[in-house]
Design a protein around this motif. Structure first.
Motif, PDB file in Angstrom:
ATOM      1  N   TYR A 152      86.402  48.761  98.295  1.00 57.93           N
ATOM      2  CA  TYR A 152      86.059  49.393  97.026  1.00 57.93           C
ATOM      3  C   TYR A 152      84.859  50.313  97.204  1.00 57.93           C
ATOM      4  O   TYR A 152      83.976  50.068  98.031  1.00 57.93           O
ATOM      5  CB  TYR A 152      85.695  48.358  95.958  1.00 57.93           C
ATOM      6  CG  TYR A 152      86.792  47.376  95.618  1.00 57.93           C
ATOM      7  CD1 TYR A 152      88.122  47.773  95.545  1.00 57.93           C
ATOM      8  CD2 TYR A 152      86.490  46.037  95.342  1.00 57.93           C
ATOM      9  CE1 TYR A 152      89.117  46.881  95.221  1.00 57.93           C
ATOM     10  CE2 TYR A 152      87.491  45.135  95.015  1.00 57.93           C
ATOM     11  CZ  TYR A 152      88.805  45.555  94.963  1.00 57.93           C
ATOM     12  OH  TYR A 152      89.792  44.666  94.642  1.00 57.93           O
ATOM     13  N   GLY A 153      84.794  51.369  96.357  1.00 57.43           N
ATOM     14  CA  GLY A 153      83.562  52.110  96.213  1.00 57.43           C
ATOM     15  C   GLY A 153      82.594  51.308  95.355  1.00 57.43           C
ATOM     16  O   GLY A 153      82.995  50.373  94.647  1.00 57.43           O
ATOM     17  N   TYR A 154      81.309  51.675  95.424  1.00 56.96           N
ATOM     18  CA  TYR A 154      80.273  50.936  94.693  1.00 56.96           C
ATOM     19  C   TYR A 154      79.485  51.875  93.786  1.00 56.96           C
ATOM     20  O   TYR A 154      79.452  53.093  94.006  1.00 56.96           O
ATOM     21  CB  TYR A 154      79.301  50.261  95.663  1.00 56.96           C
ATOM     22  CG  TYR A 154      79.832  49.009  96.332  1.00 56.96           C
ATOM     23  CD1 TYR A 154      79.335  47.753  95.998  1.00 56.96           C
ATOM     24  CD2 TYR A 154      80.827  49.078  97.300  1.00 56.96           C
ATOM     25  CE1 TYR A 154      79.806  46.601  96.607  1.00 56.96           C
ATOM     26  CE2 TYR A 154      81.312  47.936  97.917  1.00 56.96           C
ATOM     27  CZ  TYR A 154      80.793  46.700  97.574  1.00 56.96           C
ATOM     28  OH  TYR A 154      81.271  45.557  98.192  1.00 56.96           O
ATOM     29  N   ILE A 155      78.850  51.276  92.764  1.00 58.86           N
ATOM     30  CA  ILE A 155      77.926  51.983  91.880  1.00 58.86           C
ATOM     31  C   ILE A 155      76.571  51.314  91.991  1.00 58.86           C
ATOM     32  O   ILE A 155      76.461  50.095  91.793  1.00 58.86           O
ATOM     33  CB  ILE A 155      78.403  51.934  90.418  1.00 58.86           C
ATOM     34  CG1 ILE A 155      79.812  52.522  90.279  1.00 58.86           C
ATOM     35  CG2 ILE A 155      77.422  52.681  89.513  1.00 58.86           C
ATOM     36  CD1 ILE A 155      80.444  52.249  88.929  1.00 58.86           C
ATOM     37  N   LYS A 156      75.546  52.098  92.309  1.00 55.85           N
ATOM     38  CA  LYS A 156      74.180  51.558  92.357  1.00 55.85           C
ATOM     39  C   LYS A 156      73.514  51.785  91.002  1.00 55.85           C
ATOM     40  O   LYS A 156      73.532  52.889  90.468  1.00 55.85           O
ATOM     41  CB  LYS A 156      73.356  52.232  93.450  1.00 55.85           C
ATOM     42  CG  LYS A 156      71.957  51.630  93.585  1.00 55.85           C
ATOM     43  CD  LYS A 156      71.140  52.324  94.674  1.00 55.85           C
ATOM     44  CE  LYS A 156      69.753  51.686  94.780  1.00 55.85           C
ATOM     45  NZ  LYS A 156      68.908  52.376  95.783  1.00 55.85           N
ATOM     46  N   ARG A 157      72.949  50.707  90.469  1.00 58.15           N
ATOM     47  CA  ARG A 157      72.325  50.811  89.159  1.00 58.15           C
ATOM     48  C   ARG A 157      70.877  51.266  89.279  1.00 58.15           C
ATOM     49  O   ARG A 157      70.198  51.017  90.266  1.00 58.15           O
ATOM     50  CB  ARG A 157      72.394  49.499  88.420  1.00 58.15           C
ATOM     51  CG  ARG A 157      71.422  48.446  88.893  1.00 58.15           C
ATOM     52  CD  ARG A 157      71.662  47.115  88.214  1.00 58.15           C
ATOM     53  NE  ARG A 157      70.551  46.195  88.407  1.00 58.15           N
ATOM     54  CZ  ARG A 157      70.583  44.902  88.126  1.00 58.15           C
ATOM     55  NH1 ARG A 157      71.697  44.376  87.626  1.00 58.15           N
ATOM     56  NH2 ARG A 157      69.537  44.123  88.315  1.00 58.15           N
ATOM     57  N   GLY A 158      70.409  51.944  88.206  1.00 59.21           N
ATOM     58  CA  GLY A 158      69.011  52.344  88.119  1.00 59.21           C
ATOM     59  C   GLY A 158      68.313  51.591  87.005  1.00 59.21           C
ATOM     60  O   GLY A 158      68.506  50.378  86.841  1.00 59.21           O
ATOM     61  N   ASP A 159      67.505  52.297  86.210  1.00 59.30           N
ATOM     62  CA  ASP A 159      66.741  51.669  85.130  1.00 59.30           C
ATOM     63  C   ASP A 159      67.664  51.143  84.030  1.00 59.30           C
ATOM     64  O   ASP A 159      68.773  51.642  83.818  1.00 59.30           O
ATOM     65  CB  ASP A 159      65.754  52.675  84.528  1.00 59.30           C
ATOM     66  CG  ASP A 159      64.684  53.092  85.518  1.00 59.30           C
ATOM     67  OD1 ASP A 159      64.430  52.313  86.460  1.00 59.30           O
ATOM     68  OD2 ASP A 159      64.136  54.196  85.366  1.00 59.30           O
ATOM     69  N   GLU A 160      67.185  50.150  83.315  1.00 62.65           N
ATOM     70  CA  GLU A 160      67.955  49.585  82.208  1.00 62.65           C
ATOM     71  C   GLU A 160      68.116  50.609  81.091  1.00 62.65           C
ATOM     72  O   GLU A 160      67.238  51.437  80.834  1.00 62.65           O
ATOM     73  CB  GLU A 160      67.248  48.346  81.651  1.00 62.65           C
ATOM     74  CG  GLU A 160      67.297  47.147  82.576  1.00 62.65           C
ATOM     75  CD  GLU A 160      66.765  45.887  81.908  1.00 62.65           C
ATOM     76  OE1 GLU A 160      66.714  45.859  80.650  1.00 62.65           O
ATOM     77  OE2 GLU A 160      66.400  44.946  82.610  1.00 62.65           O
ATOM     78  N   HIS A 161      69.282  50.555  80.457  1.00 57.49           N
ATOM     79  CA  HIS A 161      69.538  51.396  79.290  1.00 57.49           C
ATOM     80  C   HIS A 161      70.386  50.577  78.324  1.00 57.49           C
ATOM     81  O   HIS A 161      71.559  50.313  78.587  1.00 57.49           O
ATOM     82  CB  HIS A 161      70.274  52.684  79.671  1.00 57.49           C
ATOM     83  CG  HIS A 161      70.567  53.563  78.491  1.00 57.49           C
ATOM     84  ND1 HIS A 161      69.678  54.512  78.035  1.00 57.49           N
ATOM     85  CD2 HIS A 161      71.639  53.611  77.650  1.00 57.49           C
ATOM     86  CE1 HIS A 161      70.194  55.122  76.984  1.00 57.49           C
ATOM     87  NE2 HIS A 161      71.382  54.583  76.735  1.00 57.49           N
ATOM     88  N   SER A 162      69.772  50.150  77.209  1.00 52.31           N
ATOM     89  CA  SER A 162      70.476  49.320  76.229  1.00 52.31           C
ATOM     90  C   SER A 162      71.080  48.107  76.942  1.00 52.31           C
ATOM     91  O   SER A 162      70.368  47.352  77.610  1.00 52.31           O
ATOM     92  CB  SER A 162      71.535  50.159  75.518  1.00 52.31           C
ATOM     93  OG  SER A 162      72.157  49.431  74.491  1.00 52.31           O
ATOM     94  N   GLU A 163      72.394  47.921  76.855  1.00 55.64           N
ATOM     95  CA  GLU A 163      73.055  46.781  77.481  1.00 55.64           C
ATOM     96  C   GLU A 163      73.588  47.123  78.870  1.00 55.64           C
ATOM     97  O   GLU A 163      74.365  46.360  79.451  1.00 55.64           O
ATOM     98  CB  GLU A 163      74.215  46.298  76.603  1.00 55.64           C
ATOM     99  CG  GLU A 163      73.795  45.892  75.212  1.00 55.64           C
ATOM    100  CD  GLU A 163      73.724  44.379  75.054  1.00 55.64           C
ATOM    101  OE1 GLU A 163      73.757  43.660  76.071  1.00 55.64           O
ATOM    102  OE2 GLU A 163      73.637  43.929  73.907  1.00 55.64           O
ATOM    103  N   GLY A 164      73.176  48.264  79.387  1.00 51.26           N
ATOM    104  CA  GLY A 164      73.636  48.674  80.708  1.00 51.26           C
ATOM    105  C   GLY A 164      72.492  49.223  81.549  1.00 51.26           C
ATOM    106  O   GLY A 164      71.325  48.899  81.315  1.00 51.26           O
TER     107      GLY A 164
END
Length: 470
Positions: A152-164
């Protein structure tokens, strides 16, 4: 309210021999009681939504319509792609359809070939994402990883935004070492290919970053034609559209991408080993479907469609049996099944394109036997359905009714035939077959002649828009 967009394209070649070009992965019942397409639509019951729109290619249109009809699932349109142009244009078509009708709904973009075990968690993530999407953000759903998956490809998360979280970056399929580091960091999610955004938000970002795709899709949707359940786009405009995925065209470029985590027992079922992974297993790690006898096998997947399959002393093996083909593979090598499909395609063998049993809008036929100058089919016609008014240049046909009632046009004659009755249709005679009854019509068709291909059909009238030769 949310408008689901179900993308029902793709061939699922790694799931051959069950998945074929004309009856591919999304139409198969691989997990549970519904096909993957039907399950995709049904799991939306926990979300406040309108009837879904479906995107599919031309040759799958009747399969899509029949699968929705069979489960009484409503839809708000089946958009037909004349050619495949990847996900960025495919999603633009229903976005324009919504805007052109004077609406700007939230579009929930789903693939038709995913398995989701925890539907409550799936719906909860959508509710969280809807709040963010209403703000103009483009939400992608990141699957909480359970293993260092390299497929699978991946998504790297950054700063929080609301519920995501703000999307930091999209990452290509990693090697095992990187995948392990992603799992440990808890900063990465599997890229699910599911999205939620306002129609206008997506089109604005598409216009900004890929104006060529935007323009081609806008022109394609400016000249649509309604055809039974289907929406046909302007083929010339869509043919000229560039091929690109939503990730490359928009999501990797936009400053408005947000990832919402989803932990819902998700799988894209990309191979037979992936299907073995998600199924319940016996004490020896086996998954058996159909008529299977096992002696001392372990960690093995067997899917017997038509016949008894006996396995003795196997370990980590996949066996899939259908009416016209059998696959036997090491479980670790099932990704290479695609090479078999490529060879079948190169050799122009029918096993690449369709099953022995072929579905049509009026019912189905099963090619029971064939030789150099003959072919035998078992034909099933649904109540109230009618085959096209047609003729053949190279073959004669003999029809024998097995059950039900057949209304037959045979040249100048109109006949009503019931069980054990028959008729003979010579070469060149115009004919038609209809089921006027309330139960399925089943008959045996014996073809004989110098050429027996499906393209030896001249259609004069047809309920399903197939008057041209096929």
């Amino acid at each position: 309210m949310i408008t689901p967009i179900i993308m029902a394209g793709g061939s699922g070649s790694r799931l051959w021999p069950l998945s074929r070009q004309l009856f591919s992965k999304q139409f198969l019942t691989l997990f549970g009681e519904n096909s993957m397409l039907q399950a995709t639509a049904k799991r939306l019951s926990g979300v406040d939504h309108k009837a879904p729109m479906v995107i599919c290619n031309e040759e799958h249109r009747f399969s899509v319509a029949e699968q929705f009809r069979a489960k009484s699932i409503p839809n708000s349109g089946i958009i037909l792609e004349p050619v495949g142009r990847n996900t960025a244009p495919a999603i633009a078509l229903p976005a324009f359809q919504a805007i052109n009708s004077g609406e700007d709904p939230l579009l929930l973009v789903l693939a038709a070939d995913h398995v989701i075990k925890d539907e409550a968690a799936f719906c909860a993530s959508i509710e969280k994402a809807a709040v963010i999407a209403e703000q103009g953000k483009l939400v992608t759903f990141g699957i909480v990883p359970t293993a260092p998956e390299t497929g699978y490809g991946y998504i790297k998360r950054g700063d929080e935004h609301s519920e995501g979280f703000i999307v930091d970056s999209f990452v290509e399929k990693p090697d095992l070492a990187k995948a392990q580091s992603y799992l440990v960091s808890e900063q990465y999610y599997w890229n699910s290919g599911m999205f939620l955004f306002k129609a206008s938000s997506y089109l604005n970002e598409l216009k900004a970053y890929r104006p060529d795709i935007y323009s081609a899709c806008e022109q394609a949707m400016a000249k649509t034609q309604a055809d039974i359940d289907f929406i046909r786009v302007d083929s010339e405009a869509f043919d000229a559209c560039p091929d690109d995925s939503i990730d490359y065209a928009v999501m990797e470029k936009t400053e408005h991408a947000v990832v919402v985590p989803m932990d819902c027992g998700w799988s894209d079922v990309g191979s037979w080993s992936a299907l073995w992974d998600i199924e319940d297993k016996d004490i020896d790690g086996n998954v058996f479907k159909g008529d299977v006898i096992n002696v001392n096998s372990s960690n093995t997947y067997v899917n017997a469609e038509e016949r008894l399959v006996a396995v003795v002393g196997l370990d980590d093996v996949v066996v899939v049996e259908t009416k016209d083909a059998i696959l036997v593979s090491k479980k670790s090598k099932v990704q290479e099944v695609k090479q078999v499909v490529n060879q079948l395609k190169t050799e122009q063998r029918s096993e690449f394109k369709h099953h022995r049993e072929v579905y049509r809008p009026w019912g189905k036929y099963d090619s029971v036997d064939n030789g150099e100058r003959f072919q035998v089919k078992r034909i099933t016609v649904k109540p109230g359905s009618k085959l096209s008014v047609q003729m053949h240049h190279h073959r004669a046909e003999h029809w024998i009714v097995v059950s039900g009632t057949a209304k037959v046009t045979n040249g100048e004659q109109e006949l009503l035939l019931t069980e054990n009755q028959s008729t003979y249709i010579p070469i060149g005679v115009v004919h038609a077959l209809e089921n006027p009854g309330k139960v399925d019509l089943e008959l045996i068709e014996v073809q004989s002649g110098s050429y027996l291909g499906e393209d030896d059909i001249v259609r004069f009238e047809d309920r399903y828009g197939r008057v041209e030769n096929k």
